[in-house]
Design an enzyme around this catalytic site. Structure first.
Site, PDB file in Angstrom:
ATOM      1  N   ARG A 180      61.163 -18.019 120.117  1.00  0.00           N
ATOM      2  CA  ARG A 180      60.292 -19.110 120.493  1.00  0.00           C
ATOM      3  C   ARG A 180      59.475 -19.782 119.555  1.00  0.00           C
ATOM      4  NH1 ARG A 180      57.119 -17.941 125.820  1.00  0.00           N
ATOM      5  NH2 ARG A 180      57.026 -20.272 125.914  1.00  0.00           N
ATOM      6  N   CYS A 239      49.374 -18.251 122.368  1.00  0.00           N
ATOM      7  CA  CYS A 239      50.853 -17.889 123.045  1.00  0.00           C
ATOM      8  C   CYS A 239      51.348 -19.374 123.539  1.00  0.00           C
ATOM      9  CB  CYS A 239      50.480 -16.551 123.899  1.00  0.00           C
ATOM     10  SG  CYS A 239      49.616 -17.015 125.376  1.00  0.00           S
TER      11      CYS A 239
END
Length: 283
Positions: A180, A239
């Site tokens: 990611r 995050c």
């Protein structure tokens, strides 16, 4: 003795029925937002209340926010009071994801001025592995009075983050999985990649094969490699939505590297503004 970072299953079991201890089950699934509450009803640590990431630990999502905006601290204070938390309570939080969701409540309480809060090391899995008690009985909390002292210096807005990066004043650590971060896969958010200048440390690296946190000395050595002589106060964590980043913040506290901060909106907020730069592995 106050617990402020981690507590072992054995230590929690020994204090389970103390009246000034309050336990929270923070199990949650991004794929199925009802799964955590369902798991709680099927069995939880005796006395544990259920804290839902969406309902209790976040504000409603708006067009300009990330997926888990910070909660209204006044509202959360009232909810904590209803759950029986006072300013002298020892709070313990757990989940079944290595602390990925429990870390959010750990961090929120610290931001509200309550330091006596610890994550159960190993979570629900390790608790059950030790054959410690589980119940389906729902607790009946006696209300308390929790006074909130929010410290807004514990988190950064997107604008503050942009300015700090432009001035080379911080190290930005992203807790997402490498694929990611690199922009190779993005199963959750509409844009793939990462904030330019960020470095990647997946939160799972904080845990051993049993799902327990690594020793403090090992965590300290690993984070100091990322910091490159920067003091912890110049570290910012992020995050996808400001949840699992708290795991890295907790790991630094365990390591004795206190003072890092959170970019609360994280990636899902960063990409709302199309004028913000995005980096990928290919770039």
């Amino acid at each position: 003795m106050a617990y402020t970072t981690l507590i072992s299953a054995t230590e929690l079991a020994a204090n389970l029925h103390k009246p000034d201890w309050v336990i929270f089950d923070c199990r949650f699934s991004l794929a199925d937002t009802t799964a955590g509450a369902a798991a709680y009803r099927r069995g939880h640590i005796p006395g544990a209340r259920y804290a839902d990431l969406n309902l209790h630990l976040s504000s409603p999502v708006k067009s300009y926010t990330g997926r888990h905006p910070l909660p209204d601290f006044s509202g959360l204070s009232k909810q904590l009071s209803a759950w029986g938390v006072g300013n002298r309570s020892q709070v313990v939080v757990y989940d079944d994801a290595g602390g990925a969701f429990a870390g959010r409540l750990w961090w929120l309480l610290r931001c509200m001025g309550h330091t006596d809060v610890a994550v159960l090391d190993g979570g629900m899995q390790y608790w059950q592995k030790q054959t410690l008690p589980v119940t389906t009985v729902l607790p009946k909390p006696v209300s308390n009075h929790f006074r909130c002292y929010p410290d807004q210096k514990q988190w950064l807005s997107a604008t503050e983050l942009e300015n700090a990066l432009a001035g080379n004043r911080i190290v930005l650590i992203d807790a997402r999985a490498p694929e990611r971060f690199q922009g190779r896969q993005e199963p959750i958010d509409p844009v793939a990649g990462h904030v330019p200048k960020a470095v990647n440390r997946p939160f799972q690296l904080n845990l051993d094969k049993q799902g327990l946190f690594l020793p403090a000395t090992q965590l300290k050595n690993q984070f100091q490699t990322l910091l490159r002589s920067r003091p912890p106060a110049e570290v910012v964590h992020m995050c996808g939505s400001g949840v699992t980043a708290c795991h890295n913040l907790l790991a630094m506290e365990i390591a004795g590297l206190s003072g890092s901060k959170l970019y609360a909106g994280s990636w899902s907020e960063w990409i709302v503004n199309k004028n913000r730069s995005v980096a990928t592995e290919a770039a």
